[in-house]
Each structure stands twice: as C-alpha cells, then as structure tokens.
Motif scaffolding. Structure first.
Motif, short mmCIF file in Angstrom:
data_model
loop_
_atom_site.label_atom_id
_atom_site.label_comp_id
_atom_site.label_asym_id
_atom_site.label_seq_id
_atom_site.Cartn_x
_atom_site.Cartn_y
_atom_site.Cartn_z
N GLU A 159 0.94 -1.06 -0.08
CA GLU A 159 -0.17 -0.07 0.11
C GLU A 159 0.82 1.15 -0.02
O GLU A 159 0.35 2.36 -0.63
CB GLU A 159 -0.87 0.06 1.23
N HIS A 160 2.05 1.10 0.68
CA HIS A 160 2.92 2.49 0.96
C HIS A 160 4.36 2.17 0.20
O HIS A 160 4.61 1.03 -0.19
CB HIS A 160 3.05 2.89 2.16
N TRP A 191 -8.53 -2.17 -3.00
CA TRP A 191 -7.21 -2.23 -3.51
C TRP A 191 -7.08 -1.60 -4.60
O TRP A 191 -6.06 -1.21 -5.38
CB TRP A 191 -6.53 -3.75 -3.69
N ASP A 193 -6.34 1.46 -6.99
CA ASP A 193 -5.53 2.77 -6.86
C ASP A 193 -4.95 2.82 -5.67
O ASP A 193 -4.72 3.96 -4.99
CB ASP A 193 -6.40 3.93 -7.17
N ARG A 194 -4.38 1.61 -5.14
CA ARG A 194 -3.62 1.65 -3.83
C ARG A 194 -2.13 1.12 -3.84
O ARG A 194 -1.52 1.51 -2.85
CB ARG A 194 -4.41 0.91 -2.79
N SER A 196 1.54 1.24 -4.19
CA SER A 196 2.66 2.05 -4.20
C SER A 196 4.09 1.18 -4.18
O SER A 196 5.11 1.89 -4.69
CB SER A 196 2.77 2.92 -3.00
N ASP A 241 -0.32 4.69 -6.86
CA ASP A 241 -1.64 4.61 -6.39
C ASP A 241 -2.41 4.93 -7.95
O ASP A 241 -3.47 5.67 -7.86
CB ASP A 241 -2.09 5.98 -5.55
#
Length: 249
Positions: A159-160, A191, A193-194, A196, A241
């Motif tokens: 996610e990040h 999920w 556009d998440r 990264s 994203d």
C-alpha cells in the motif's frame, strides 16, 4: 543460485533504441530449433494453469487480451503522469516533462535495469509479441527443473512506499482483473488505486494496468530468471496509486 541473464531484456532495449526488431528475437528462437512459439507457449500455459492462488485472482498472462486495443474514446482521454525519470521511445531519450506530448496516446512503460530511465513502447502488438518471447524464454525448459521450483512464489504488492503498509499477495501466472473487487480484509475499502510498491520472487514480470480488466496503459518490471526484484516506490515512474489490475508470471 545466481540469476541468469535475460536475452529478452536485451532485445527489448535494442528495439526501443531502434537497433533491433521483434523479428530478430523470433529468428533467434528458430535457430535454436523452436518451430512454433505459440504451440510451445500453450504447453507452458497448460502447466501454469495448475498453479493455485487467491480466490480473487485468475490465470495470467492472457496474450490475446493484451492485444485488444483500448476504445478510441478511452485513449483520447489519456493524460500521462509526469515521472521523475526520463524515458526512451523510438530511439529518443525524453525528459520526464516531455511525457505530456503523448497525452491522448497509449504508452506502455518498462523499467530499465541498471539505467536511470524507462523504456516506452507505443505499439500494443509489439508489446504483446515481446512479452510472449520473454515468457517462452523464461519457461521453455519444461522438463527440468520441476514446475514447483520454476514458478514459486510470486509477487507482493504494498500500500505504501518502501514495501510498507497493507499487502496483498499474488501467486505466479495469476492476475487481479479488478482490484476494486479485492477487499482490504478487515479494513474498509478495496485495492483499486492503492499500490505504491511491490516485490517479486522467481517470477520475471510484474504487470500493472491503469484500468480494470487489463485495458492499459501498462507498466512492467522485468528481472532475469530465478531472481528477486522490487520497486520500492512507483512514484519515480508516475505510477503511484493508479493500478486497477495487475498480474505476474
């Protein structure tokens, strides 16, 4: 075990730089005694179909699907995100801001191992031809080693940045067609556009699509066979994203 070199990556770099054509790769396979790339790929895909994965994922790659052009109305509305790194297209090195010249055109992005730029392809058929070539080169030895060693374990999407936050796994030769339908688990939301950052083991290609159902545009990270790779941040490539479907093989 040290990862092997990847002739497919060398071929793609030469094609994007204007120094080779896809036919050069096909000719190389024929010299090695491969009479039908499509037939060999089908054997490999039949083996790969035995791989188990998430209930949300489907068998991937689907090379026929990759060839389907996006509707003109969708292409006309494409606005590329300015990356942090330059890119090479048709033998020309462009500054990152030059990406806006290609708004309204479908581009497909590849990381360039060891280089501070991306490789960009604007021909979907060329992209699909090369991906078939890469897939076959990776798995053409279908008798040894056994499939379970060749195709494990897959990729993890984060996610990040820096492989942090929530994560979702994907087995080899699988894809999520609609990340909007893949739940975050105990957390609300999905999920879409998440993603990264991501990492990958043994599989050689991770593919991200800006749209659901692998409609493109696409971003690819390719590593030599048998190795480990990661993209700690998609921001430099303008792909943070924005992933709506993804797959690996």
């Amino acid at each position: 075990m040290e990862p092997k070199s990847n002739n497919a990556l060398e071929l793609l770099t030469a094609i994007v730089n204007g120094d080779a054509e896809m036919e050069d790769g096909i000719a190389e396979l024929k010299r090695e005694g491969v009479s039908s790339l499509e037939e060999a790929l089908q054997v490999l895909k039949d083996e790969a179909a035995q791989t188990k994965g998430s209930a949300d994922a489907a068998a991937w790659p689907d090379f026929a699907s990759m060839r389907r052009k996006a509707p003109p109305s969708v292409v006309a509305n494409i606005k590329h995100v300015i990356p942090e790194v330059p890119f090479v297209l048709d033998g020309t090195l462009y500054d990152p801001s030059d990406i806006e010249r290609f708004n309204g055109q479908e581009l497909h992005f590849f990381t360039s191992p060891g280089k501070e730029h991306m490789l960009v392809v604007d021909d979907r058929d060329l992209m699909a031809d090369w991906l078939q070539f890469e897939y076959f080169q990776r798995y053409r030895d279908i008798s040894s080693p056994p499939l379970k060693y060749r195709m494990s374990p897959g990729a993890i999407f984060w996610e990040h940045d820096d492989l942090n936050g929530l994560a979702i796994g994907l087995g080899p030769n699988l894809g999520y067609w609609r990340l909007s339908e893949v739940s975050l688990g105990l957390f609300t939301g999905d999920w879409n556009d998440r993603i990264s950052s991501f990492e990958m083991w043994t599989v050689g290609v991770v593919q991200l699509s800006d749209a659901k159902n692998f409609e493109g545009p696409f971003f690819y990270h390719v590593i030599p066979p048998g190795g480990y790779g990661s993209v700690p941040s998609l921001r430099p490539y303008g792909w943070n994203d924005r992933t709506s479907s993804c797959g690996d093989w």
